[in-house]
Write a protein that holds these residues in place. Structure first.
Motif, PDB file in Angstrom:
ATOM      1  N   PRO A  26      -4.335  -1.028   3.056  1.00  0.00           N
ATOM      2  CA  PRO A  26      -5.101  -0.614   1.759  1.00  0.00           C
ATOM      3  C   PRO A  26      -6.296  -1.863   1.614  1.00  0.00           C
ATOM      4  O   PRO A  26      -5.932  -2.728   2.070  1.00  0.00           O
ATOM      5  CB  PRO A  26      -4.096  -0.679   0.762  1.00  0.00           C
TER       6      PRO A  26
ATOM      7  N   THR B  14       2.230   4.279 -14.029  1.00  0.00           N
ATOM      8  CA  THR B  14       0.910   4.568 -13.543  1.00  0.00           C
ATOM      9  C   THR B  14      -0.142   3.668 -13.717  1.00  0.00           C
ATOM     10  O   THR B  14      -0.044   2.884 -14.788  1.00  0.00           O
ATOM     11  CB  THR B  14       0.370   6.322 -13.712  1.00  0.00           C
TER      12      THR B  14
ATOM     13  N   ARG C  11       1.424   3.901  -3.244  1.00  0.00           N
ATOM     14  CA  ARG C  11       1.303   5.648  -3.065  1.00  0.00           C
ATOM     15  C   ARG C  11       1.783   6.506  -4.111  1.00  0.00           C
ATOM     16  O   ARG C  11       1.600   7.440  -4.505  1.00  0.00           O
ATOM     17  CB  ARG C  11       1.538   6.344  -1.630  1.00  0.00           C
ATOM     18  N   SER C  12       3.013   5.815  -4.772  1.00  0.00           N
ATOM     19  CA  SER C  12       3.843   6.525  -5.778  1.00  0.00           C
ATOM     20  C   SER C  12       3.061   6.567  -6.986  1.00  0.00           C
ATOM     21  O   SER C  12       3.672   7.369  -7.779  1.00  0.00           O
ATOM     22  CB  SER C  12       5.093   5.567  -5.891  1.00  0.00           C
TER      23      SER C  12
ATOM     24  N   GLU D 265       4.395   7.808  10.909  1.00  0.00           N
ATOM     25  CA  GLU D 265       2.744   7.976  10.702  1.00  0.00           C
ATOM     26  C   GLU D 265       2.110   7.109  11.631  1.00  0.00           C
ATOM     27  O   GLU D 265       1.004   7.587  11.741  1.00  0.00           O
ATOM     28  CB  GLU D 265       2.606   7.833   9.382  1.00  0.00           C
TER      29      GLU D 265
ATOM     30  N   PRO E 111      -3.113   4.590   7.251  1.00  0.00           N
ATOM     31  CA  PRO E 111      -1.765   4.417   6.664  1.00  0.00           C
ATOM     32  C   PRO E 111      -1.244   2.845   7.066  1.00  0.00           C
ATOM     33  O   PRO E 111      -1.192   2.247   8.010  1.00  0.00           O
ATOM     34  CB  PRO E 111      -0.957   5.302   7.741  1.00  0.00           C
TER      35      PRO E 111
ATOM     36  N   GLY F 158       0.626  -1.157   0.120  1.00  0.00           N
ATOM     37  CA  GLY F 158       0.102  -0.068   0.075  1.00  0.00           C
ATOM     38  C   GLY F 158       0.787   1.218   0.092  1.00  0.00           C
ATOM     39  O   GLY F 158       0.353   2.379  -0.745  1.00  0.00           O
ATOM     40  N   LEU F 159       1.998   1.302   0.862  1.00  0.00           N
ATOM     41  CA  LEU F 159       2.786   2.408   0.617  1.00  0.00           C
ATOM     42  C   LEU F 159       3.571   2.528  -0.283  1.00  0.00           C
ATOM     43  O   LEU F 159       3.745   3.591  -0.970  1.00  0.00           O
ATOM     44  CB  LEU F 159       3.790   2.408   1.896  1.00  0.00           C
TER      45      LEU F 159
ATOM     46  N   MET G 100       8.775   3.448   1.442  1.00  0.00           N
ATOM     47  CA  MET G 100       8.105   4.501   0.652  1.00  0.00           C
ATOM     48  C   MET G 100       8.970   5.564  -0.162  1.00  0.00           C
ATOM     49  O   MET G 100       8.519   5.573  -1.229  1.00  0.00           O
ATOM     50  CB  MET G 100       7.259   5.027   1.726  1.00  0.00           C
TER      51      MET G 100
ATOM     52  N   GLY H 165      -3.649   2.953 -11.521  1.00  0.00           N
ATOM     53  CA  GLY H 165      -3.963   2.051 -10.173  1.00  0.00           C
ATOM     54  C   GLY H 165      -4.889   1.115 -10.342  1.00  0.00           C
ATOM     55  O   GLY H 165      -5.695   0.829 -11.320  1.00  0.00           O
TER      56      GLY H 165
ATOM     57  N   ALA I  21      -7.057   1.676  -2.534  1.00  0.00           N
ATOM     58  CA  ALA I  21      -6.845   2.603  -1.957  1.00  0.00           C
ATOM     59  C   ALA I  21      -6.919   2.404  -0.185  1.00  0.00           C
ATOM     60  O   ALA I  21      -7.192   1.241   0.289  1.00  0.00           O
ATOM     61  CB  ALA I  21      -8.312   3.627  -1.841  1.00  0.00           C
ATOM     62  N   GLU I  22      -5.961   3.156   0.517  1.00  0.00           N
ATOM     63  CA  GLU I  22      -5.772   2.874   1.746  1.00  0.00           C
ATOM     64  C   GLU I  22      -7.038   3.308   2.699  1.00  0.00           C
ATOM     65  O   GLU I  22      -7.655   4.225   2.288  1.00  0.00           O
ATOM     66  CB  GLU I  22      -4.429   3.826   2.068  1.00  0.00           C
TER      67      GLU I  22
END
Length: 424
Positions: free
Chosen positions: A387, A244, A24-25, A120, A384, A20-21, A228, A246, A380-381
């Motif tokens: 996801p 890209t 995020r990219s 976080e 933190p 999940g982290l 991350m 997602g 989606a998360e």
């Protein structure tokens, strides 16, 4: 696609946390449940293999991780990451250190770092000591973990008995001076024969400094937050282009179930908060499961409307856990709960559940395996490191979120279901 970073995680919630982290990219991340039997194909730039070896016998954990490393090498991975819990869950025997040392040997790496910090989520390291929020690890609820009670906060002391080569520390004062200072400190320690290095981090900025300093190392180890910054750094270095696109949520029925096996302090609070919403709940008792099996729970599920997202949980207070372990033994007490939750997950799926909220690393492994899920697409998360993920199970599209015991707010279970509704 050529894999740039190959990751091995010691449990399923940790793997989804890491994936999940990385996601995020905006770059594609593939999460595989267990070492794939087939040769690498349809690979992503970031490949994560989820294992269930956090509390396995050391030799078994090492063998599994070496098999995962071999698959990732065949996938073309150029860098590797050994992911374990941000609370450094382990015993004096392992499995964090022995696995790291085995991976180092297979890769020909003379040194690796250990950094489970996740600011976080309230995990920080200062002068080698791990903090959970404002508490030292050994003063936090982790001291009562049923499988890996953490009674020391100093990571250098924790790792030393697990490895055969010297351990050392790069402290926060060095990290504050930047990535070049960290690199020079690590190189100096390596010249002195120090192979295992704990690195302090108290803020996200520290993790960026450390990742930049170590991005060319063959092997890094730590919590998910350390990984991350890597996608951006690898893109900067020309190792990969932005990839890209997602995950897209499949069209899913609303029927859902919440399954909780974790006994962490936060999960106990989450079970209480979700119960207070009026959702149907059923508590599993390990002693009853050991003598009678999950028949009562399965009958209860058969009579529920899954549109109400019922909760089935074995979450309990530390004294209740210790009492069950005293009666059944530590391993047996956990096994009967995992087996029951796995059966309940299958029954819920057959009844129409397509949304699964699962709390606890061991529980997540048992449920995912029972549902026959071998690969997840990261969405989606919810919180933190937690996801929503999408997969196929029993010929149907499903959504599943796998929550580490201590992650998320008290309202996590309800938040997760609401977040999935918001996701396009």
């Amino acid at each position: 696609m050529t894999t740039v970073l190959g990751c091995i995680a010691d449990d399923f919630t940790g793997a989804t946390d890491l994936a999940g982290l990385l996601a995020r990219s905006g770059m594609k991340v593939s999460l595989r449940m267990g070492v794939p039997e087939e040769a690498p194909s349809d690979t992503a730039a970031f490949e994560v293999i989820a294992l269930k070896c956090r509390t396995s016998p050391v030799a078994e954990a090492v063998a599994e991780c070496r098999a995962a490393l071999d698959w990732l090498q065949r996938a073309g991975a150029q860098r590797f990451f050994w992911k374990y819990c941000s609370t450094f869950d382990s015993t004096a025997e392992g499995n964090i250190g022995p696995v790291a040392e085995a991976l180092m040997a297979d890769l020909g790496a003379a040194q690796t770092i250990y950094c489970p910090a996740f600011p976080e989520n309230g995990r920080s390291i200062y002068m080698g000591n791990l903090f959970v929020g404002r508490q030292l690890l050994a003063e936090s609820p982790m001291k009562d973990h049923p499988l890996t009670p953490m009674r020391d906060s100093n990571l250098v002391r924790l790792i030393e008995p697990q490895v055969t080569r010297p351990a050392g520390l790069v402290d926060r004062l060095t990290v504050a001076r930047g990535s070049q200072a960290v690199r020079e400190a690590l190189d100096a320690l390596r010249a002195d024969g120090v192979a295992h290095v704990v690195v302090d981090a108290i803020a996200d900025e520290d993790l960026g400094v450390i990742a930049k300093a170590c991005r060319n190392d063959l092997l890094m180890t730590g919590g998910s937050a350390l990984a991350m910054p890597l996608p951006h750094l690898y893109a900067e270095d020309g190792l990969m282009a932005a990839d890209t696109g997602g995950a897209t949520k499949p069209d899913l029925a609303r029927d859902a179930i919440v399954l909780s096996g974790s006994c962490s302090a936060m999960t106990r609070a989450q079970v209480a908060a979700y119960s207070a919403t009026g959702a149907p709940t059923f508590r599993l008792d390990p002693l009853t499961l050991a003598s009678e099996g999950p028949a009562e729970a399965l009958d209860w599920i058969s009579r529920q409307s899954l549109d109400a997202a019922p909760l089935v949980y074995a979450t309990a207070e530390p004294d209740q856990v210790r009492a069950a372990q005293a009666e059944l033994g530590v391993s047996r007490a956990g096994e009967v709960v995992e087996a029951a939750l796995a059966e309940i997950a299958i029954a819920a799926r057959e009844k129409g559940a397509r949304r699964f909220v699962v709390a606890g690393g061991e529980t997540s492994g048992a449920v995912t395996k029972a549902l026959g899920i071998d690969r997840l697409v990261i969405g989606a998360e919810v919180a933190p490191g937690v996801p929503w993920c999408f997969a196929r199970s029993g010929g149907a599209d499903v959504a599943i979120t796998l929550k580490s015991g201590n992650f998320g707010k008290e309202s996590f279970f309800a938040d997760a279901l609401a977040r999935l509704e918001e996701t396009s």
